[in-house]
Design a protein around this motif. Structure first.
Motif, mmCIF file in Angstrom:
data_model
loop_
_atom_site.group_PDB
_atom_site.id
_atom_site.type_symbol
_atom_site.label_atom_id
_atom_site.label_comp_id
_atom_site.label_asym_id
_atom_site.label_seq_id
_atom_site.Cartn_x
_atom_site.Cartn_y
_atom_site.Cartn_z
ATOM 1 N N PRO A 29 0.724 -1.248 -0.064
ATOM 2 C CA PRO A 29 -0.150 0.141 0.055
ATOM 3 C C PRO A 29 0.728 1.516 0.063
ATOM 4 O O PRO A 29 0.507 2.200 -0.444
ATOM 5 C CB PRO A 29 -0.656 -0.166 1.435
ATOM 6 N N CYS A 30 1.993 1.264 0.370
ATOM 7 C CA CYS A 30 2.931 2.284 0.385
ATOM 8 C C CYS A 30 4.300 1.714 0.508
ATOM 9 O O CYS A 30 4.549 0.762 0.874
ATOM 10 C CB CYS A 30 2.696 3.280 1.746
ATOM 11 N N PRO A 31 5.471 2.550 0.289
ATOM 12 C CA PRO A 31 6.847 2.105 0.302
ATOM 13 C C PRO A 31 7.281 1.395 1.838
ATOM 14 O O PRO A 31 7.950 0.341 1.282
ATOM 15 C CB PRO A 31 7.671 3.425 0.493
ATOM 16 N N CYS A 32 6.846 1.659 2.643
ATOM 17 C CA CYS A 32 7.241 0.873 4.167
ATOM 18 C C CYS A 32 6.249 -0.160 4.177
ATOM 19 O O CYS A 32 6.543 -1.293 4.924
ATOM 20 C CB CYS A 32 7.173 1.611 5.352
ATOM 21 N N GLY A 33 4.967 -0.572 3.541
ATOM 22 C CA GLY A 33 4.155 -1.429 3.725
ATOM 23 C C GLY A 33 3.121 -1.439 4.699
ATOM 24 O O GLY A 33 2.303 -2.476 4.791
ATOM 25 N N TYR A 34 3.217 -0.439 5.698
ATOM 26 C CA TYR A 34 2.172 -0.626 6.995
ATOM 27 C C TYR A 34 1.174 0.459 6.882
ATOM 28 O O TYR A 34 0.113 0.626 7.689
ATOM 29 C CB TYR A 34 3.054 -0.275 7.993
ATOM 30 N N LEU A 35 0.946 1.051 5.501
ATOM 31 C CA LEU A 35 -0.569 1.964 5.582
ATOM 32 C C LEU A 35 -1.641 1.340 5.732
ATOM 33 O O LEU A 35 -1.762 0.070 5.270
ATOM 34 C CB LEU A 35 -0.420 2.514 4.159
ATOM 35 N N GLY A 36 -2.162 1.726 6.648
ATOM 36 C CA GLY A 36 -3.841 1.157 6.999
ATOM 37 C C GLY A 36 -3.479 0.026 7.829
ATOM 38 O O GLY A 36 -4.425 -0.661 8.219
ATOM 39 N N GLU A 41 2.679 1.492 12.758
ATOM 40 C CA GLU A 41 2.598 2.902 12.066
ATOM 41 C C GLU A 41 3.325 2.993 10.775
ATOM 42 O O GLU A 41 4.507 2.557 10.729
ATOM 43 C CB GLU A 41 3.201 3.832 12.992
ATOM 44 N N CYS A 42 2.648 3.661 9.675
ATOM 45 C CA CYS A 42 3.242 3.874 8.398
ATOM 46 C C CYS A 42 4.082 4.933 8.596
ATOM 47 O O CYS A 42 3.792 6.285 9.411
ATOM 48 C CB CYS A 42 2.028 4.033 7.514
ATOM 49 N N LYS A 43 5.356 5.017 8.277
ATOM 50 C CA LYS A 43 6.579 6.161 8.433
ATOM 51 C C LYS A 43 6.337 6.935 7.089
ATOM 52 O O LYS A 43 7.378 7.881 6.928
ATOM 53 C CB LYS A 43 7.640 5.615 8.840
ATOM 54 N N CYS A 44 5.503 6.562 6.301
ATOM 55 C CA CYS A 44 5.757 7.337 4.689
ATOM 56 C C CYS A 44 4.920 8.753 4.719
ATOM 57 O O CYS A 44 3.955 8.909 5.439
ATOM 58 C CB CYS A 44 4.987 6.392 3.663
ATOM 59 N N SER A 45 5.479 9.645 4.326
ATOM 60 C CA SER A 45 4.778 11.019 4.188
ATOM 61 C C SER A 45 3.790 10.969 2.960
ATOM 62 O O SER A 45 3.990 9.958 1.974
ATOM 63 C CB SER A 45 5.800 12.108 3.710
HETATM 64 ZN ZN LIG Z 1 4.117 3.421 4.740
#
Ligand SMILES: [Zn+2]
Length: 187
Positions: A29-36, A41-45
């Protein structure tokens, strides 16, 4: 590039081959993989997430009919051997075979094999959309600004959902389910 065909271009020229394939793809879902993710916690901006998503082009996403979010499974729920699915693979297989047989009968004279092979003229000829279903479809197109391509693909997916349910025509609940598989695009 058309449905049912694949073009290969090389220095010597371009060749078109007939092709029937199903594309299945997965992405984080995002570069770090934890969005949602409810636990981590997702660390991406927002900028990073946007940039990440923009790598998949709109026209490509448009051609993928079913978009599904798959949440992380907790390790203790991974005990697959104890897991009893609500519907067995064998039962699902039977429903799929029945739906395929409905489709091969439907398209007997049209020279296509499945709902996904329908061109727009086939949709007009073969799909029977009831009034409420059509209204929902029209609303979705207006509210989400869906492309003509997405509109026709939604009808095809709705027809498949109706076939799997053993219904003769496309009803509102079939369109509603087809729309669910498009929601990710609108996020
Ligand atoms: Zn993320």
């Amino acid at each position: 590039l058309e449905d049912g065909k694949v073009s290969v271009t090389r220095a010597a020229g371009s060749v078109t081959f007939p092709a029937e394939f199903m594309l299945v793809a997965a992405a984080n879902p995002c570069p770090c993989g934890y969005l949602g993710d409810p636990k981590r916690e997702c660390k991406c901006s927002p900028r990073m997430i946007m940039k990440y998503h923009s790598k998949l082009s709109g026209p490509l996403m448009d051609r993928i009919d079913l978009h599904i979010s798959v949440p992380m499974i907790e390790p203790d729920k991974l005990a697959i051997f104890e897991h009893k699915p609500s519907e067995s693979s064998e039962a699902i297989r039977k429903r799929v075979m029945a739906a395929r047989s409905i489709q091969s009968k439907r398209f007997k004279k049209a020279g296509i094999f499945s709902n996904s092979g329908m061109k727009n003229k086939h949709i007009k000829e073969f799909c029977n959309i009831d009034k409420e279903a059509f209204l929902l479809l029209k609303q979705a197109v207006n509210n989400y600004g869906l492309s003509a391509r997405t509109y026709f693909r939604l009808i095809k997916v709705s027809q498949t959902i109706a076939d799997l349910a053993g219904d003769t025509g496309i009803k509102q609940n079939h369109v509603a389910e087809a729309l669910q598989y498009r929601i990710r695009e609108q996020e």
